[in-house]
Design an enzyme around this catalytic site. Structure first.
Site, short mmCIF file in Angstrom:
data_model
loop_
_atom_site.label_atom_id
_atom_site.label_comp_id
_atom_site.label_asym_id
_atom_site.label_seq_id
_atom_site.Cartn_x
_atom_site.Cartn_y
_atom_site.Cartn_z
CB THR A 120 -0.95 0.02 1.22
OG1 THR A 120 -1.68 1.24 1.23
CG2 THR A 120 -0.20 -0.13 2.53
CG HIS B 86 4.63 -11.76 16.78
ND1 HIS B 86 5.58 -12.75 16.68
CD2 HIS B 86 5.20 -10.78 17.53
CE1 HIS B 86 6.65 -12.41 17.36
NE2 HIS B 86 6.45 -11.20 17.88
#
Length: 552
Positions: free
Chosen positions: A465, A522
């Site tokens: 992005t 994560h």
């Protein structure tokens, strides 16, 4: 020889589509590639062109009906072939007119407190759809409505569409309020003669204990109804859901638009033209306001420094329902944050060499390739090459399984008037700078113009992005599920930095720098993995070794 028009396959995973509206009717002539109907799926709304030239002999699927891919929608052929099917047409016509009295008879057995007339029920908008939500009523109690005139808007998990009135008459009762979800077949409203609206009135006073005072109140309600048909002109001509959504997104009042389609139908081009005219008028007004400012500012030098932003009168102070696309974006963003353990790592990158290389090559690049050379292809190339060296970042999680992809399908976030969309550059790892530039510019342009295919909006393995295009230094982008990472590109700025000279000494120089922000999951990617990936990207960009791909 007649030709069948079938429901097209508008995407790999799309198995059905809904006929939003027919742009032609039986007996009309149509040219090859001329828009014939509008179709909606859960991914895209689009027009379907006629495969051949000829006369429409038969329409087999009605508007708002959902059918499987490959279903015959219409038959096109020579006018001479239209004669045989004609006798067959009255048979379904008689079957459709016979049930009409049945709904009218059913309410006779209903309690006295309910209006009598034709019932409007929640339609089945798909084989697997069991319920629908009333998005908005286009008419109110007391209004008159014509057969096939849009009556309300309904939304399901697959499609948004308008429901036409099955008969002509007066709306006697609305039983399902806006934003209420009901099962397929539920009675939404009752339509009949105005005289039939009287019986419900006496039923209302009974719980009110006073029978004389409540009676005038229902009589007063219809008096206020005619006073508010101001929005009526916008509803005199049928407007498809696609066009209605576009008008809402662009802030265009349908009552002010003159349709150029068949029978005065308002089409997408009319809305875009109206929006463009409104923008030009707004700019002219801004320019007119700005012209006298210097004359007044001449005696006062401080006045020209004032630069107040233009007030947005289209949305300011307005309450409206979220568009279907905004609802989808909302659901996916919240779902992403609730699904994965997200955090962001940021690094600074010196792109001075790339800036110099682009400045040297952009003019020849445009002449040779027919498209502009922006900074984005360099970042996509570096990010894609790094994915091959760090497969953990180019992965997806499905439950307790992890898939490490052997291809690089890179999604590019694009800001459109309708909202954020992510077209996908398939096999980006196989493209050089010119190939990436052409593909990215083409996809972005077609996405903004709502001409992108559904397949091009799905299948990404990694997303980029470019938040720097709006001047942002960096942000913390949200991961596009089921991916495990998304890379945000910050604005490129000229800043003083400490660098080494040819002798190895440290000097201060003006450099082109930007920030790269990697949000990652994560559950799979650790901080060290993210740092190593960003280090690889940074090294490739700072080396700036792309001259060979640009022919320099």
């Amino acid at each position: 020889m007649s030709e069948s028009v079938t429901m097209p396959a508008l995407g790999e995973s799309v198995t059905e589509g809904t006929v939003s509206s027919w742009l032609k009717k039986v007996g009309d002539t149509v040219e090859a590639d001329e828009p014939l109907l509008e179709v909606a799926t859960d991914k895209v709304d689009t027009e379907v062109p006629s495969p051949v030239s000829g006369t429409i002999l038969e329409i087999r699927v009605a508007e708002d009906e959902t059918v499987a891919v490959g279903t015959v929608l219409a038959v096109i052929g020579d006018p001479a072939e239209a004669a045989p099917p004609a006798p067959a047409a009255p048979e379904p016509a008689t079957t459709t007119t016979e049930p009409a009295p049945e709904p009218a008879g059913a309410p006779e057995a209903a309690p006295a407190g309910q209006a009598q007339g034709a019932e409007v029920t929640m339609p089945a908008l798909g084989e697997s759809v069991t319920e629908g939500t009333v998005s908005s009523w286009l008419k109110k109690v007391g209004d008159t409505v014509e057969a096939d005139e849009p009556l309300l808007e309904v939304a399901t998990d697959k499609v948004d569409t308008e429901v036409p009135s099955p008969v002509s008459g007066t709306i006697l009762e609305i039983r399902v309020a806006e934003d209420e979800t009901v099962a397929v077949g539920t009675v939404l409203a009752v339509i009949g003669d105005p005289a039939e609206a009287a019986p419900p009135a006496p039923a209302a006073p009974e719980p009110a204990t006073t029978t004389t005072e409540p009676a005038p109140e229902p009589a007063g309600a219809p008096e206020t109804a005619p006073a508010a048909p101001a929005p009526g002109p916008a509803a005199t001509a049928y407007v498809t859901p696609i066009v209605r959504k576009l008008a809402r997104d662009k802030g265009v009042d349908l009552a002010t638009v003159t349709g150029t389609g068949i029978g005065g139908r308002i089409r997408r081009q009319d809305i875009e033209a109206a929006a463009a005219a409104a923008d030009e008028a707004r700019r002219a007004a801004e320019a007119a306001q700005a012209v006298p400012a210097p004359a007044q500012a001449a005696p006062a030098p401080a006045a020209p420094a004032r630069s107040a932003p233009v007030v947005d009168t289209a949305l300011r102070g307005r309450t409206e329902k979220m568009s279907r696309l905004r609802q989808v974006i909302s659901e996916r963003m919240v779902d992403s944050l609730q699904t994965s353990a997200q955090l962001t790592t940021v690094v600074e990158v010196d792109v001075t060499r790339i800036a110099a290389l682009r400045a040297r090559a952009k003019d020849d690049f445009l002449a040779t390739n027919g498209t502009k050379l922006t900074f984005l292809p360099f970042f996509v190339a570096a990010a894609t090459e790094a994915l091959k060296a760090h497969p953990k970042v180019n992965a997806s999680i499905n439950g307790k399984e992890v898939t490490y992809h052997d291809v690089e399908h890179v999604g590019i976030a694009v800001d459109t008037p309708r909202g954020l969309l992510v077209p996908v550059v398939k096999n980006a790892g196989d493209l050089n700078i010119p190939g990436l530039a052409k593909r990215i510019n083409d996809l972005a342009a077609r996405t903004r113009d709502n001409k992108v295919n559904p397949d091009e909006l799905s299948g990404s393995t990694f997303t980029i992005t470019n938040t720097g295009s709006g001047g942002a230094l960096f942000d913390t982008p949200i991961i596009n599920q089921p991916e495990v990472a998304i890379l945000g590109l910050g604005a490129i700025r000229r800043l003083p930095r400490v660098v080494k000279d040819v002798d190895g000494g440290e000097v201060i120089a003006i450099r082109s720098v930007c920030y790269l922000a990697l949000s990652y999951d994560h559950r799979l990617v650790d901080g060290a993995d993210a740092a190593r990936y960003l280090a690889t990207v940074r090294k490739r960009l700072e080396e700036g070794d792309f001259a060979g791909e640009l022919g320099l």
